[in-house]
Scaffold this active site. Structure first.
Site, short mmCIF file in Angstrom:
data_model
loop_
_atom_site.label_atom_id
_atom_site.label_comp_id
_atom_site.label_asym_id
_atom_site.label_seq_id
_atom_site.Cartn_x
_atom_site.Cartn_y
_atom_site.Cartn_z
N SER A 43 68.74 15.15 94.72
CA SER A 43 69.44 14.33 93.73
C SER A 43 70.88 14.78 93.47
CB SER A 43 68.67 14.30 92.41
OG SER A 43 68.50 15.61 91.93
N ASP A 333 71.29 13.82 82.07
CA ASP A 333 69.88 13.60 81.71
C ASP A 333 69.16 14.95 81.67
OD1 ASP A 333 69.23 14.28 84.32
OD2 ASP A 333 68.64 12.25 84.92
N HIS A 336 70.05 16.70 85.23
CA HIS A 336 71.26 16.57 86.06
C HIS A 336 72.55 16.67 85.26
CE1 HIS A 336 68.01 14.36 88.24
NE2 HIS A 336 68.43 15.17 89.19
#
Ligand SMILES: *[C@@H]1O[C@H](CO)[C@@H](O)[C@H](O)[C@H]1NC(C)=O
Ligand SMILES: *[C@@H]1O[C@H](CO)[C@@H](O)[C@H](O)[C@H]1NC(C)=O
Ligand SMILES: *[C@@H]1O[C@H](CO)[C@@H](O)[C@H](O)[C@H]1NC(C)=O
Ligand SMILES: *[C@@H]1O[C@H](CO)[C@@H](O)[C@H](O)[C@H]1NC(C)=O
Ligand SMILES: *[C@@H]1O[C@H](CO)[C@@H](O)[C@H](O)[C@H]1NC(C)=O
Ligand SMILES: *[C@@H]1O[C@H](CO)[C@@H](O)[C@H](O)[C@H]1NC(C)=O
Ligand SMILES: *[C@@H]1O[C@H](CO)[C@@H](O)[C@H](O)[C@H]1NC(C)=O
Length: 369
Positions: A43, A333, A336
């Site tokens: 990610s 979030d 991240h």
């Protein structure tokens, strides 16, 4: 770069279908030749591949407020804006590098991005919901085949040897297995388990090398134990970092550094920039005001203590909170960083801050040669 060498390059590529623009103005002087950028990983680097994976349970960032700061719509990037590969592409004077799974995209002149959020170096990691590193490399091999078709074997090999390969992998191999005490994790010592992860990474580097790849950049050292979702693991110690995950991340970085030194002695022409973001990121989390942030521990988007519950975006009908001013936050979030953090560490990697790239090359040097 010597101009005579550059000129030869432009001429060499004129024969190809892939670079027709280089041929239309053959006498208009030298054209800037730019190294392509191939991106693998998780990610940290996924710019939208997971949007095209057909699963319900997903590691997708495909709804608002993801993307709110820069793109103004959710692109699949797990942050409010751009990620590290976006900034690196910008510094290298390349356009944004699109996701491989984007339907219809097949022009690899500037490279392509294979990264998949949630993906790991071990196939078991989030199996069925992500593209693991091995699958990403199989996609790369498809690209290589297409390039050989267009440029010829020698042309493709040269093109791929000029390119830069960025890899961010490992976090997911530690994160979920530790949380769930997966059987693979539980049946091995930390040393053995990290050895498997780094062994798989090493295999993948060798595969890319075989196809021509010479210039690699590795992103390590995300302080996983201190991301908001980890601070809420133990009800009796809300706020504490998860020590076991931190220990694994540190061990991973040490083992990777050793493996890269070994590869350098084995593979002729292998060059790399090994970034370890642990120190700058940990310092930013603990002393946000030193770096122009206000909040280092709580996420901007999510729910529960530290907004550590992964509900950002409200998928599955969940309620979530969103901060007023994302530029004040280190985490977007529960797992991240914000675009602003990514920008800062991208700059450190590009120019080679000694506490990030240590004794290896910085990324700028890889693009220059
Ligand atoms: C994706 O999933 C949907 C619903 O399960 C299914 O109808 C569709 O055929 C799948 N598409 C692909 C490409 O697998
Ligand atoms: C969606 O929410 C329901 C009820 O809260 C929960 O049981 C389910 O596991 C959730 N699904 C996902 C994919 O998070
Ligand atoms: C691929 O992209 C490059 C760079 O934008 C462009 O010059 C070239 O014409 C494109 N090739 C094809 C076949 O569309
Ligand atoms: C990596 O490890 C897995 C075990 O999780 C294995 O199945 C796989 O073949 C290994 N190799 C590569 C290159 O990923
Ligand atoms: C993880 O699982 C193994 C065996 O499956 C068990 O021995 C161990 O105690 C478990 N660890 C934790 C932290 O629950
Ligand atoms: C990293 O190095 C840079 C430049 O040497 C310095 O400005 C910065 O404070 C360092 N960061 C940390 C967290 O040590
Ligand atoms: C958001 O925070 C930044 C940094 O503290 C500040 O410079 C900016 O003015 C704030 N924006 C708004 C709209 O309050």
């Amino acid at each position: 770069m010597a101009s005579s060498r550059l000129h030869i390059f432009v001429l060499a590529f004129c024969a190809s279908l892939l670079f027709p623009s280089n041929c239309s103005h053959g006498d208009s002087g030298l054209q800037e030749k730019r190294a392509a950028l191939f991106i693998f990983g998780d990610s940290l680097f996924d710019v939208g591949n997971n949007n095209y994976i057909n699963t319900t349970i997903s590691f997708k960032a495909n709804n608002w407020p993801y993307g709110e700061t820069f793109f103004k719509y959710p692109t699949g990037r797990a942050s409010d804006g751009r990620l590290i590969p976006d900034f690196i592409a910008e510094y290298a004077k390349l356009p944004f590098i699109p996701p491989y799974l984007q339907p219809g995209f097949n022009n690899y002149t500037y490279g392509v991005n294979f990264a998949s959020a949630g993906g790991g170096a071990l196939s078991e990691t989030h199996q069925g919901f992500v593209k693991d590193l091995k699958t990403q490399v199989s996609y790369f091999k498809n690209v290589e085949k297409q390039l050989r078709h267009k440029l010829g074997d020698a042309g493709a090999y040269t093109f791929l040897s000029e390119a830069v390969y960025l890899i961010s992998i490992g976090s997911n191999d530690y994160y979920t297995p530790v949380l769930t005490n997966s059987s693979l994790f539980a049946s091995h010592s930390h040393e053995e388990y990290v050895g498997m992860v780094v062994g798989n990474l090493t295999d993948v580097i060798k595969e890319i090398y075989k196809k021509g790849g010479r210039k690699f950049g590795f992103a390590n050292g995300v302080p996983l134990g201190c991301i908001p979702s980890m601070r809420i693991l133990k009800p009796e110690n809300i706020g504490d970092c998860a020590e076991e995950v931190t220990a694994l991340v540190k061990l991973h970085s040490r083992v990777v550094a050793k493996a890269l030194l070994k590869l350098k002695s084995q593979l002729h022409g292998f060059r790399y920039s090994n970034a370890n973001f642990y120190t700058p990121l940990t310092d930013t989390i603990n002393n946000p005001s030193k770096y122009g942030f206000k909040e280092g521990k709580m996420a901007c988007c999510g729910s529960g203590p530290y907004r550590g519950i992964m509900s950002c975006g409200g998928k599955n009908g969940s309620e979530f909170q969103l901060c007023d001013n994302v530029t004040e936050y280190v985490f977007f979030d529960s797992a991240h960083p914000t675009e602003r953090v990514y920008q800062k560490i991208s700059k450190l990697w590009w120019s080679g801050s000694p506490n990030v790239t240590k004794t290896s090359n910085n990324l700028k040097e890889l693009f220059e040669v």
